[in-house]
Design an enzyme around this catalytic site. Structure first.
Site, PDB file in Angstrom:
ATOM      1  N   ALA A   1       9.663 -34.276  39.970  1.00  0.00           N
ATOM      2  CA  ALA A   1       9.220 -34.371  41.363  1.00  0.00           C
ATOM      3  C   ALA A   1       9.361 -33.020  42.065  1.00  0.00           C
ATOM      4  CB  ALA A   1      10.040 -35.422  42.102  1.00  0.00           C
ATOM      5  N   GLY A   2       8.310 -32.605  42.734  1.00  0.00           N
ATOM      6  CA  GLY A   2       8.376 -31.328  43.434  1.00  0.00           C
ATOM      7  C   GLY A   2       7.330 -31.268  44.533  1.00  0.00           C
ATOM      8  N   ILE A   3       7.652 -30.499  45.564  1.00  0.00           N
ATOM      9  CA  ILE A   3       6.723 -30.340  46.679  1.00  0.00           C
ATOM     10  C   ILE A   3       6.577 -28.850  47.014  1.00  0.00           C
ATOM     11  CG2 ILE A   3       7.235 -32.588  47.705  1.00  0.00           C
ATOM     12  CD1 ILE A   3       9.046 -31.110  49.753  1.00  0.00           C
ATOM     13  N   THR A   4       5.501 -28.528  47.707  1.00  0.00           N
ATOM     14  CA  THR A   4       5.364 -27.175  48.261  1.00  0.00           C
ATOM     15  C   THR A   4       5.271 -27.270  49.782  1.00  0.00           C
ATOM     16  OG1 THR A   4       2.967 -27.298  48.007  1.00  0.00           O
ATOM     17  CG2 THR A   4       4.160 -26.128  46.292  1.00  0.00           C
TER      18      THR A   4
ATOM     19  N   ASP B   1       4.296 -24.085  51.492  1.00  0.00           N
ATOM     20  CA  ASP B   1       4.074 -22.641  51.400  1.00  0.00           C
ATOM     21  C   ASP B   1       3.870 -22.000  52.768  1.00  0.00           C
ATOM     22  OD1 ASP B   1       4.129 -23.121  48.691  1.00  0.00           O
ATOM     23  OD2 ASP B   1       2.049 -22.553  48.304  1.00  0.00           O
TER      24      ASP B   1
ATOM     25  N   MET C   1       4.952 -14.601  46.432  1.00  0.00           N
ATOM     26  CA  MET C   1       4.775 -14.452  47.888  1.00  0.00           C
ATOM     27  C   MET C   1       4.261 -15.754  48.486  1.00  0.00           C
ATOM     28  SD  MET C   1       1.465 -11.949  47.888  1.00  0.00           S
ATOM     29  CE  MET C   1       1.461 -11.772  49.654  1.00  0.00           C
ATOM     30  N   GLY C   2       4.736 -16.081  49.661  1.00  0.00           N
ATOM     31  CA  GLY C   2       4.358 -17.345  50.304  1.00  0.00           C
ATOM     32  C   GLY C   2       5.180 -18.526  49.827  1.00  0.00           C
TER      33      GLY C   2
ATOM     34  N   TYR D   1      10.221 -22.304  47.600  1.00  0.00           N
ATOM     35  CA  TYR D   1       9.900 -22.908  46.302  1.00  0.00           C
ATOM     36  C   TYR D   1      10.482 -22.071  45.154  1.00  0.00           C
ATOM     37  CZ  TYR D   1       6.677 -25.103  42.858  1.00  0.00           C
ATOM     38  OH  TYR D   1       6.111 -25.763  41.782  1.00  0.00           O
TER      39      TYR D   1
ATOM     40  N   TYR E   1       0.138 -22.113  36.548  1.00  0.00           N
ATOM     41  CA  TYR E   1      -0.766 -22.809  37.485  1.00  0.00           C
ATOM     42  C   TYR E   1      -1.557 -23.880  36.705  1.00  0.00           C
ATOM     43  CZ  TYR E   1       0.480 -19.701  41.275  1.00  0.00           C
ATOM     44  OH  TYR E   1       1.174 -19.051  42.262  1.00  0.00           O
TER      45      TYR E   1
HETATM   46  N1  CAA Z   1      -0.718 -14.442  44.729  1.00  0.00           N
HETATM   47  C1  CAA Z   1      -1.128 -13.225  45.157  1.00  0.00           C
HETATM   48  N2  CAA Z   1      -1.499 -12.966  46.441  1.00  0.00           N
HETATM   49  C2  CAA Z   1      -1.430 -13.978  47.302  1.00  0.00           C
HETATM   50  C3  CAA Z   1      -0.994 -15.260  46.940  1.00  0.00           C
HETATM   51  C4  CAA Z   1      -0.650 -15.469  45.596  1.00  0.00           C
HETATM   52  N3  CAA Z   1      -0.248 -16.672  45.131  1.00  0.00           N
HETATM   53  N4  CAA Z   1      -1.008 -16.056  48.023  1.00  0.00           N
HETATM   54  C5  CAA Z   1      -1.460 -15.300  49.052  1.00  0.00           C
HETATM   55  N5  CAA Z   1      -1.735 -14.057  48.599  1.00  0.00           N
HETATM   56  C6  CAA Z   1      -2.327 -12.937  49.370  1.00  0.00           C
HETATM   57  C7  CAA Z   1      -3.686 -13.330  49.886  1.00  0.00           C
HETATM   58  O1  CAA Z   1      -4.686 -13.119  48.875  1.00  0.00           O
HETATM   59  C8  CAA Z   1      -3.847 -12.404  51.076  1.00  0.00           C
HETATM   60  O2  CAA Z   1      -4.210 -11.126  50.583  1.00  0.00           O
HETATM   61  P1  CAA Z   1      -5.238 -10.217  51.435  1.00  0.00           P
HETATM   62  O3  CAA Z   1      -4.497  -9.875  52.695  1.00  0.00           O
HETATM   63  O4  CAA Z   1      -5.496  -9.063  50.510  1.00  0.00           O
HETATM   64  O5  CAA Z   1      -6.473 -11.077  51.654  1.00  0.00           O
HETATM   65  C9  CAA Z   1      -2.390 -12.299  51.611  1.00  0.00           C
HETATM   66  O6  CAA Z   1      -1.545 -12.733  50.550  1.00  0.00           O
HETATM   67  C10 CAA Z   1      -2.150 -13.202  52.799  1.00  0.00           C
HETATM   68  O7  CAA Z   1      -2.585 -14.510  52.475  1.00  0.00           O
HETATM   69  P2  CAA Z   1      -3.312 -15.438  53.542  1.00  0.00           P
HETATM   70  O8  CAA Z   1      -4.397 -14.682  54.280  1.00  0.00           O
HETATM   71  O9  CAA Z   1      -3.736 -16.713  52.852  1.00  0.00           O
HETATM   72  O10 CAA Z   1      -2.116 -15.685  54.592  1.00  0.00           O
HETATM   73  P3  CAA Z   1      -1.748 -16.997  55.384  1.00  0.00           P
HETATM   74  O11 CAA Z   1      -0.559 -16.662  56.228  1.00  0.00           O
HETATM   75  O12 CAA Z   1      -2.977 -17.590  55.991  1.00  0.00           O
HETATM   76  O13 CAA Z   1      -1.307 -18.043  54.224  1.00  0.00           O
HETATM   77  C11 CAA Z   1      -0.075 -18.772  52.323  1.00  0.00           C
HETATM   78  C12 CAA Z   1      -0.212 -17.712  53.413  1.00  0.00           C
HETATM   79  C13 CAA Z   1       0.241 -20.134  52.957  1.00  0.00           C
HETATM   80  C14 CAA Z   1       1.092 -18.319  51.442  1.00  0.00           C
HETATM   81  C15 CAA Z   1      -1.398 -18.890  51.510  1.00  0.00           C
HETATM   82  O14 CAA Z   1      -1.869 -17.613  51.142  1.00  0.00           O
HETATM   83  C16 CAA Z   1      -1.180 -19.654  50.232  1.00  0.00           C
HETATM   84  O15 CAA Z   1      -1.138 -20.896  50.254  1.00  0.00           O
HETATM   85  N6  CAA Z   1      -1.040 -18.944  49.105  1.00  0.00           N
HETATM   86  C17 CAA Z   1      -0.781 -19.535  47.816  1.00  0.00           C
HETATM   87  C18 CAA Z   1       0.668 -19.418  47.481  1.00  0.00           C
HETATM   88  C19 CAA Z   1       0.864 -19.939  46.095  1.00  0.00           C
HETATM   89  O16 CAA Z   1       0.599 -19.261  45.109  1.00  0.00           O
HETATM   90  N7  CAA Z   1       1.335 -21.172  45.969  1.00  0.00           N
HETATM   91  C20 CAA Z   1       1.466 -21.796  44.707  1.00  0.00           C
HETATM   92  C21 CAA Z   1       1.120 -23.255  44.872  1.00  0.00           C
HETATM   93  S1  CAA Z   1       1.000 -24.057  43.280  1.00  0.00           S
HETATM   94  C22 CAA Z   1       2.569 -24.270  42.821  1.00  0.00           C
HETATM   95  O17 CAA Z   1       3.506 -24.015  43.510  1.00  0.00           O
HETATM   96  C23 CAA Z   1       2.778 -24.832  41.451  1.00  0.00           C
HETATM   97  C24 CAA Z   1       3.509 -23.874  40.593  1.00  0.00           C
HETATM   98  O18 CAA Z   1       4.657 -24.120  40.291  1.00  0.00           O
HETATM   99  C25 CAA Z   1       2.809 -22.699  40.052  1.00  0.00           C
END
Ligand code: CAA
Length: 241
Positions: free
Chosen positions: A83-86, A88, A142-143, A147, A179
């Site tokens: 179980a896990g949540i994000t 972000d 990042m973000g 997590y 991912y």
């Molecule tokens: N890897 C690399 N760069 C990332 C990134 C990532 N995962 N997430 C965001 N960035 C970059 C964006 O591309 C953007 O770059 P630019 O300025 O060059 O366009 C910069 O960071 C800022 O991003 P946003 O404009 O989207 O900023 P925001 O404040 O609107 O949103 C955020 C920030 C909520 C973190 C959004 O970017 C996001 O949801 N990012 C994804 C984060 C992520 O990777 N989450 C993983 C979810 S899946 C998971 O967790 C399962 C697992 O175990 C792998």
């Protein structure tokens, strides 16, 4: 006698694939879920796997839920902490609530689920605890300060508890998925996924939930008794720890 497994977050995403794979491998499975009744009912209907609702973030609910599973299905031999949540967000915008919710589910959930089962596994001289961590617990993301911290904590939990379980026939291992094509990853903004994530995966695609489920079946088996405290990366080559 057949073995019994609990999979937390076991009715959706990677957890659903794990529940099904364990069932196919001959386990009696209890799939835990926290909130989505509709998805759980559909999963039960489709698979015939028993579903149980409680939040892994709450210790007393876990103890009660586990007692019910054991009364229904017998002692639990395999625990998959999936179980896990994000929640972000960039750290400069992260709220205490976003931090706390992720830590409570993704890290404290491991304590809350494993502690009530641990003494029984010790007494019976057998157990398998498999913790689903993440690539982002290994490399940071990042973000995802919340997590990444929780998922890195899962790896520390695994390594310490593995040492305690080793003389009692209990193995404790972590899997670090990259991912994977689930709702969690699909929630990442499309532009971020296409620009910043997919190009970094050498295999050139997202993983499939079944690819993680196969790792779980391997670690759960009696034959895997010499593997403990390990971290198995399944991330398409994105990060080589
Ligand atoms: N890897 C690399 N760069 C990332 C990134 C990532 N995962 N997430 C965001 N960035 C970059 C964006 O591309 C953007 O770059 P630019 O300025 O060059 O366009 C910069 O960071 C800022 O991003 P946003 O404009 O989207 O900023 P925001 O404040 O609107 O949103 C955020 C920030 C909520 C973190 C959004 O970017 C996001 O949801 N990012 C994804 C984060 C992520 O990777 N989450 C993983 C979810 S899946 C998971 O967790 C399962 C697992 O175990 C792998």
């Amino acid at each position: 006698m057949g073995k019994t497994a609990i999979v937390t977050g076991g009715t959706r995403g990677i957890g659903a694939a794990i529940s099904k794979a364990l069932k196919d491998a001959g386990y009696t499975v209890a799939a835990n879920y926290a909130g989505n009744d509709e998805a759980a009912a559909a999963f039960k209907q489709e698979t015939g796997i028993a579903v149980y609702k409680w939040s892994v973030a709450d210790y007393d609910s876990c103890a009660e839920g586990i007692a019910k599973v054991e009364a229904d299905l017998g002692p639990v031999d395999v625990l998959v902490n999936n179980a896990g949540i994000t929640r972000d967000g960039m750290f400069h915008k992260m709220t205490p609530q976003q931090w706390q919710e992720v830590i409570n589910t993704n890290l404290s959930g491991l304590f809350n689920m494993t502690r009530p089962l641990w003494e029984g596994m010790r007494e019976r001289g057998f157990g398998r605890v498999i913790n689903i961590s993440s690539i982002n617990g290994q490399k940071g993301q990042m973000g995802q300060v919340n997590y990444s911290a929780a998922k890195a904590g899962d790896i520390g939990f695994t390594k310490a508890l593995a040492q305690e379980g080793s003389r009692k026939g209990i193995t404790v291992n972590a899997i670090c998925p990259g991912y994977i094509a689930t709702e969690m990853v699909k929630a990442v903004p499309e532009e971020v996924l296409n620009k910043s994530i997919l190009p970094l995966i050498p295999v050139g695609r997202l993983g499939e939930p079944e690819e993680i489920a196969r790792c779980v079946v391997f670690l759960a088996s009696e034959d895997s008794g010499f593997i403990t405290g390990s971290t198995l990366s399944a991330n398409g080559g994105q990060y080589m720890a």
